[in-house]
Every structure is written in structure tokens, then in C-alpha cells.
Design a protein around this motif. Sequence first.
Motif, PDB file in Angstrom:
ATOM      1  N   PHE A   1      -7.994 -15.401   9.451  1.00 50.06           N
ATOM      2  CA  PHE A   1      -8.278 -15.697   8.003  1.00 50.06           C
ATOM      3  C   PHE A   1      -8.279 -14.526   7.029  1.00 50.06           C
ATOM      4  O   PHE A   1      -7.883 -14.323   5.771  1.00 50.06           O
ATOM      5  CB  PHE A   1      -9.484 -16.472   8.075  1.00 50.06           C
ATOM      6  CG  PHE A   1      -9.424 -18.061   8.086  1.00 50.06           C
ATOM      7  CD1 PHE A   1      -9.251 -18.824   7.053  1.00 50.06           C
ATOM      8  CD2 PHE A   1      -9.227 -18.640   9.432  1.00 50.06           C
ATOM      9  CE1 PHE A   1      -9.042 -20.304   7.349  1.00 50.06           C
ATOM     10  CE2 PHE A   1      -9.141 -20.011   9.643  1.00 50.06           C
ATOM     11  CZ  PHE A   1      -8.884 -20.796   8.631  1.00 50.06           C
ATOM     12  N   ALA A   2      -9.255 -13.501   7.628  1.00 46.72           N
ATOM     13  CA  ALA A   2      -9.304 -12.163   6.822  1.00 46.72           C
ATOM     14  C   ALA A   2      -7.898 -11.421   6.495  1.00 46.72           C
ATOM     15  O   ALA A   2      -7.639 -11.156   5.234  1.00 46.72           O
ATOM     16  CB  ALA A   2     -10.263 -11.384   7.344  1.00 46.72           C
ATOM     17  N   GLU A   3      -7.244 -11.427   7.610  1.00 48.09           N
ATOM     18  CA  GLU A   3      -5.730 -10.772   7.513  1.00 48.09           C
ATOM     19  C   GLU A   3      -5.018 -11.783   6.243  1.00 48.09           C
ATOM     20  O   GLU A   3      -4.191 -11.333   5.595  1.00 48.09           O
ATOM     21  CB  GLU A   3      -5.075 -10.658   8.715  1.00 48.09           C
ATOM     22  CG  GLU A   3      -3.813  -9.935   8.508  1.00 48.09           C
ATOM     23  CD  GLU A   3      -3.065 -10.033  10.098  1.00 48.09           C
ATOM     24  OE1 GLU A   3      -2.029  -9.275  10.080  1.00 48.09           O
ATOM     25  OE2 GLU A   3      -3.597 -10.384  11.231  1.00 48.09           O
ATOM     26  N   ALA A   4      -5.179 -12.916   6.274  1.00 46.46           N
ATOM     27  CA  ALA A   4      -4.505 -13.644   5.406  1.00 46.46           C
ATOM     28  C   ALA A   4      -4.992 -13.863   3.769  1.00 46.46           C
ATOM     29  O   ALA A   4      -4.529 -14.355   2.934  1.00 46.46           O
ATOM     30  CB  ALA A   4      -4.591 -15.121   5.771  1.00 46.46           C
ATOM     31  N   GLY A   5      -6.137 -13.035   3.873  1.00 47.40           N
ATOM     32  CA  GLY A   5      -6.681 -12.743   2.273  1.00 47.40           C
ATOM     33  C   GLY A   5      -8.048 -13.394   2.064  1.00 47.40           C
ATOM     34  O   GLY A   5      -8.117 -13.237   0.779  1.00 47.40           O
ATOM     35  N   TYR A   6      -8.469 -14.221   3.122  1.00 47.69           N
ATOM     36  CA  TYR A   6      -9.666 -15.109   2.755  1.00 47.69           C
ATOM     37  C   TYR A   6     -10.988 -14.066   2.961  1.00 47.69           C
ATOM     38  O   TYR A   6     -11.034 -13.274   4.044  1.00 47.69           O
ATOM     39  CB  TYR A   6      -9.794 -16.164   3.645  1.00 47.69           C
ATOM     40  CG  TYR A   6      -8.760 -17.266   3.447  1.00 47.69           C
ATOM     41  CD1 TYR A   6      -8.971 -18.205   2.645  1.00 47.69           C
ATOM     42  CD2 TYR A   6      -7.508 -17.285   4.137  1.00 47.69           C
ATOM     43  CE1 TYR A   6      -7.938 -19.206   2.044  1.00 47.69           C
ATOM     44  CE2 TYR A   6      -6.601 -18.266   3.869  1.00 47.69           C
ATOM     45  CZ  TYR A   6      -6.953 -19.141   2.693  1.00 47.69           C
ATOM     46  OH  TYR A   6      -5.796 -20.126   2.431  1.00 47.69           O
ATOM     47  N   VAL A   7     -12.082 -14.411   2.245  1.00 49.61           N
ATOM     48  CA  VAL A   7     -13.367 -13.400   2.453  1.00 49.61           C
ATOM     49  C   VAL A   7     -14.116 -14.574   3.193  1.00 49.61           C
ATOM     50  O   VAL A   7     -14.491 -15.800   2.666  1.00 49.61           O
ATOM     51  CB  VAL A   7     -14.175 -13.159   1.002  1.00 49.61           C
ATOM     52  CG1 VAL A   7     -15.201 -12.584   1.310  1.00 49.61           C
ATOM     53  CG2 VAL A   7     -13.135 -12.155   0.139  1.00 49.61           C
TER      54      VAL A   7
END
Length: 344
Positions: free
Chosen positions: A96-102
Motif C-alpha cells: 500500500f505504501a509503495e502504491a502511494g497510500y499513507v
Amino acid sequence: MAVRVGVLGATGAVGQRFIQLLDDHPTFELAAVTASESSVGRSYRDAAKWRVDTPIPDDVAEMEVVATEPDAVPDDLDLVFSSLPSSVAADVEPDFAEAGYVLSSNSSNLRMAEDVPLTIPEVNAEHLELIEVQRDERGWDGALVKNPNCSTITMTPTLAALDEFGLERVHVSTLQAVSGAGYSGVTSMEIIDNAIPHIGGEEEKMETESRKLLGEFDGSGVELHGADVSASCNRIPTIDGHLENVFAELADDPSVEDVAAAMEAYPGLDLPSAPEQLIHVFDDPLRPQPRLDRMTGEGMAVCAGGIQETAGGVKYNCLAHNTIRGAAGAAVLNGELLVEDGWV
């Protein structure tokens, strides 16, 4: 403008607390709920065995549960809360973080990673600056922030208040509620008329996480606090609310009145979920008690009492609601801080 959020692992015990706390939240608008494959495609009402002490919100009840994958949730989510089991979160949260989510996560994985902020907003908000280090080192467009273990978060604000007296060594024994183990974590035959004198992994979490939370951020990392911390963790048959007996050795020699004043004066924050007073100190030596005091500050305050001078320091009791301040509420408060400080 509302901040659109999702909850990963929304059907479990902590996930349900997230749903409760996000209902009518002044900043956050719940836009996605995820769970395991067996729940995907079902309504949240059907997928969750609702056990929280307020009714399931009507708008959430009819939401469709989606898979716990970045491609399955809306791409316009501003913030994602995670209550996943750590074994699942270890694989999913970095995706998720790699996909841009915080992400504001209650899961225990990566809490002690050098580039992951472990935060209690009233104690170490400046540690969020580690997000820049994290993004540089991991190449993420998103970010991952953690709140500490439910037993650690009960004790640490009181230790932060004592640090002005030169905190050197801490011994703590916990009396932890069964909800900390999840709905199926401790059977009734194990805990009724009983106490269990060990909780796997809990002692290490208290001993390490507290030192990171109290540590100094130097611009590139966190130097752990120098105090030695030793913990003994016990499960008792209360439903909610972790009670802890703390023995703190101090360089200075404060009076009981000095300690109580330092705790009561410890500053809070002006955030929607933050209690008006972070630490509530009782004069009555019989308080705090889980059943009477766990909902102080709507479950977000820490209670302390029984303060006494000992050789080299003080001893006292402290209490917090383990699934609100100690879990979902802590992650929601971290989310509010992320918004306040411009990370979301």
C-alpha cells in the motif's frame, strides 16, 4: 473538505473499533473497508460479527467489503488505517505504501524499524519527520506510521511526564484485559477464575517500544532513550482496560506532589480525538480501576494513581482503554496528526 479513509482488516475486534470511532468523525469520511477473502463481496453487516457497544453505523453496514489489496480499494483514499494481523500486515502494508497510500497502522510489524515513525502524538509528534527518511530509503510515494502496543501506550505518557526528573530505570507489571488478545484469543475456560502470567511477545514490546517513543529524533533517526525498562505481562479476566503497576527510578528526588503535578500538567493536543487532559491523576489509592475509569476522556485518556515515594524513585498505577487509546483510537489520533502536519 473531508479526508477519505479506508480501514484494512475492518471486521475484527480492532477493526470494529475503527468503524465506531470514525462514525461522524469531523475530518474523516470512511470510503472503503477490507477483510479476508471469505468476506469479500459481502456487506459489512453480514461479514462482521458486530460486538462493539454502540450500533453498527447504517451507512457502513451496507458497504461492500473489498479485498485487502491496493488495486481493490479506491485510488482517491487520502489515508488508510490498518488493524491487520501483523503476519498479514508485514506483506500488505508495504504494498500500500509503495502504491502511494499513507497508512496509520495498529499492527505490530515494523514498529521498531529505524525509518518507521512509532508515535504517540502528545509524546513524540516530531518523529513523523522520519517519513522523509522512509521515503528516501524505501522509494515509497506513500508512508507507514505506527502506534505502539496497547500496554506500552498505557505507561509511556506517564514516563514522558517523569522524564523531567531524570528517568533512569523502569519496572512494570501489567494486568491486561482479555480484549487485548482479540475475540478468540483467550477462551473462557482459560481465564475465568484465573490469571495467566505470560503474554507472548508483550514484554519485549514494552521494553523496546517505550524507549523508541521517548527517544530523540536527530534528523535522520531516533536515538533510543537511555532508561532500562523491564516488564512482566499478565492476562486477567477484565474485558477492557489495561492496569499497570510501575516502579520508576529517577535521578532526582521528587515528592509525590511533584510527580502528580508533572503528570497532570503534561500537555495534550488540540486534535479531534485527543482528550482535553491526557493524564488524569487520582488521589484515591483505590483508583484507577478498569471498570470505573477506562472510559475517561472517552477512552483516550491515561489514568494514574497510588503514587508513592520509593527508594530511588516512585511507584504508581496507570490505566488506559486498550482497544481505544491502546489500538484504534491511537491510530485515528495519529491519522489526525498526519493531516494536521500536512503529511496527508
